[in-house]
Design an enzyme around this catalytic site. Structure first.
Site, PDB file in Angstrom:
ATOM      1  N   ARG A 174      31.889  -8.524  12.380  1.00  0.00           N
ATOM      2  CA  ARG A 174      31.901  -9.182  13.683  1.00  0.00           C
ATOM      3  C   ARG A 174      33.172 -10.013  13.784  1.00  0.00           C
ATOM      4  O   ARG A 174      33.777 -10.378  12.780  1.00  0.00           O
ATOM      5  CB  ARG A 174      30.673 -10.076  13.838  1.00  0.00           C
ATOM      6  N   LYS A 232      25.714 -13.507  10.509  1.00  0.00           N
ATOM      7  CA  LYS A 232      24.631 -13.747  11.451  1.00  0.00           C
ATOM      8  C   LYS A 232      23.332 -13.949  10.672  1.00  0.00           C
ATOM      9  O   LYS A 232      22.994 -13.165   9.797  1.00  0.00           O
ATOM     10  CB  LYS A 232      24.495 -12.562  12.410  1.00  0.00           C
ATOM     11  N   HIS A 288      34.329  -6.138  19.724  1.00  0.00           N
ATOM     12  CA  HIS A 288      33.055  -5.706  19.144  1.00  0.00           C
ATOM     13  C   HIS A 288      32.909  -4.188  19.172  1.00  0.00           C
ATOM     14  O   HIS A 288      32.113  -3.624  18.406  1.00  0.00           O
ATOM     15  CB  HIS A 288      31.894  -6.354  19.902  1.00  0.00           C
ATOM     16  N   ARG A 294      33.308  -2.463  15.858  1.00  0.00           N
ATOM     17  CA  ARG A 294      32.127  -2.496  14.991  1.00  0.00           C
ATOM     18  C   ARG A 294      31.206  -1.322  15.325  1.00  0.00           C
ATOM     19  O   ARG A 294      30.695  -0.645  14.420  1.00  0.00           O
ATOM     20  CB  ARG A 294      31.398  -3.830  15.171  1.00  0.00           C
ATOM     21  N   HIS A 300      22.467  -5.754   9.234  1.00  0.00           N
ATOM     22  CA  HIS A 300      21.283  -5.736  10.089  1.00  0.00           C
ATOM     23  C   HIS A 300      20.034  -6.015   9.248  1.00  0.00           C
ATOM     24  O   HIS A 300      19.855  -5.431   8.183  1.00  0.00           O
ATOM     25  CB  HIS A 300      21.127  -4.380  10.783  1.00  0.00           C
ATOM     26  N   TYR A 309      22.799   3.617  16.867  1.00  0.00           N
ATOM     27  CA  TYR A 309      24.024   4.403  16.742  1.00  0.00           C
ATOM     28  C   TYR A 309      23.733   5.903  16.606  1.00  0.00           C
ATOM     29  O   TYR A 309      24.637   6.708  16.769  1.00  0.00           O
ATOM     30  CB  TYR A 309      24.835   3.909  15.546  1.00  0.00           C
TER      31      TYR A 309
END
Length: 421
Positions: free
Chosen positions: A234, A259, A365, A368, A391, A400
């Site tokens: 990120r 995150k 972004h 990514r 994640h 994706y």
């Protein structure tokens, strides 16, 4: 009618007349030196000092239009005995004072709880912003907390047209505030409005488009964007990288406090090794120059700062992408260097995308998204991609799979079949 008096920004006190006003009331605020009227917000601003507030309140009191109930309240507002002895006419109007002292205390408590729970700095800032905004606009009504929150969220969606994720972020902040600061019963929030997040297909660049964007960037900006695509980081994770996070022997980059406050490791692209070493050498020269001039300190994580404050001058703790110019504290005269601002890369990418003639809504972004999609196209396991992206749930990574070349692109349209006959 009501007069709302509360502290405002820029060392001012705001005064707003709700339900109309008389000429005497207008003259009362006009009698305060250095008062200013804000026509956009329809409020008066007076200097935030006791003298200005006393002048306004005394003149409002003398109009005889307001009934201030309670001797203690009168003593706090009007300490002068001659004013206290004067009989106040009974009127329907009410003077409501709201200096927001209690709000400030609650916000401070909210911040302390968030820090204690080790929430990220960005989450702390967002939660404080939404709590402060809610406290500023809420009305002193008999409605329940749930009704006030729903009204606030409705205003965000209907009048301000904010997105569902932003609305839910505000809701999360308010629920945290009422649970841990005001200790509200969770049963009171059963019918809170939750915005439904729309599932969007991510924007993905092709490999040719990625190369085209790279060719229109130069220097450290190109290197930064290449790292975004080459590692799937990120933007804020990239900007907060330090020299010590680069491991050339193991070909790894350590991402700290990503995150959710989680650390993880990603690959260090082989094609960027020489570029990164040259870039780090330039950063070291810049750091040595700062040290020679008496500066060279960098902001450290709180735990390191307390345990080893002298580490702030060590090269390994310097930012991988430092600012061009040093910041300066005007009060202390101290100077330092922070990492580059995210807007610098955002603007550079936006211009490069436009110059490349790419019509997709691409941003930092997007690299990514492209990283994850291209890895899946190359046959890598989705669990591996999940770990690299950081994640928590594989379902987040599953999005994706909807943009792979195995979907609609491989299906022949029936129109092509007709036109081919």
């Amino acid at each position: 009618m009501t007069i709302n008096i509360c502290s405002s920004e820029a060392n001012s006190i705001s005064i707003r007349f709700d339900g109309g006003f008389t000429q005497d009331m207008l003259n009362a605020v006009r009698s305060v030196p250095d008062r200013v009227y804000n026509p956009l917000c329809k409020i008066w601003l007076i200097p935030n000092n006791q003298k200005s507030l006393d002048t306004f309140l005394e003149n409002i009191y003398r109009t005889g239009d307001f009934n201030i109930e309670g001797t203690r309240a009168k003593e706090q507002i009007f300490p002068q005995k001659n004013l206290l002895e004067k009989k106040v006419p009974e009127r329907k109007n009410e003077l409501r004072l709201s200096n927001r002292e209690s709000d400030s205390q609650e916000l401070q408590k909210l911040k302390e709880i968030l820090v204690t729970k080790h929430y990220s700095q960005r989450t702390i800032e967002n939660y404080l912003y939404w709590a402060k905004t809610f406290l500023r606009v809420q009305k002193n009504t008999a409605s329940s907390t749930q009704e006030q929150i729903n009204a606030f969220l409705t205003n965000l969606a209907v009048k301000q047209n904010l997105s569902a994720p932003t609305q839910n972020q505000a809701l999360a902040a308010l629920l945290f505030f009422f649970k841990f600061v005001r200790h509200e019963d969770p049963e009171n929030f059963k019918n809170i409005i939750h915005a439904k997040n729309k599932r969007r297909v991510p924007c993905v660049l092709s490999r040719e488009e990625v190369r085209s964007v790279f060719s229109r960037l130069e220097g450290s900006r190109r290197l930064a964007v290449e790292l975004l695509y080459g590692t799937g980081m990120r933007l804020n994770e990239l900007l907060t990288l330090r020299i010590l996070d680069m491991d050339f022997d193991r070909k790894e980059i350590t991402i700290r406090c990503g995150k959710g406050g989680k650390d993880r490791r990603v690959m260090l692209p082989e094609s960027l090794v020489s570029k990164l070493k040259e870039h780090i050498a330039d950063v070291k020269l810049l750091h040595e120059k700062d040290l020679a001039e008496g500066w060279g300190k960098v902001l450290l994580p709180p735990s390191i700062s307390k345990r080893s404050p002298e580490s702030a001058k060590e090269f390994r703790w310097q930012w991988l992408f430092p600012q061009k110019n040093r910041w300066k504290n005007e009060k202390t005269g101290e100077e330092g260097r922070h990492h580059i601002d995210e807007s610098i890369l955002q603007k550079a990418v936006k211009k490069a995308v436009q110059d490349a003639g790419i019509t997709k809504n691409a941003s930092c972004h997007t690299f990514r998204h492209s990283f994850a999609t291209h890895l899946l196209e190359n046959g890598y396991d989705i669990r591996t991609v999940q770990e690299l992206l950081g994640h928590s749930d594989v379902r987040t990574t599953m999005i994706y799979t909807h943009v792979l070349n195995k979907g609609a692109k491989e299906v022949v349209s029936p129109l092509d079949g007709i036109m081919g006959d």
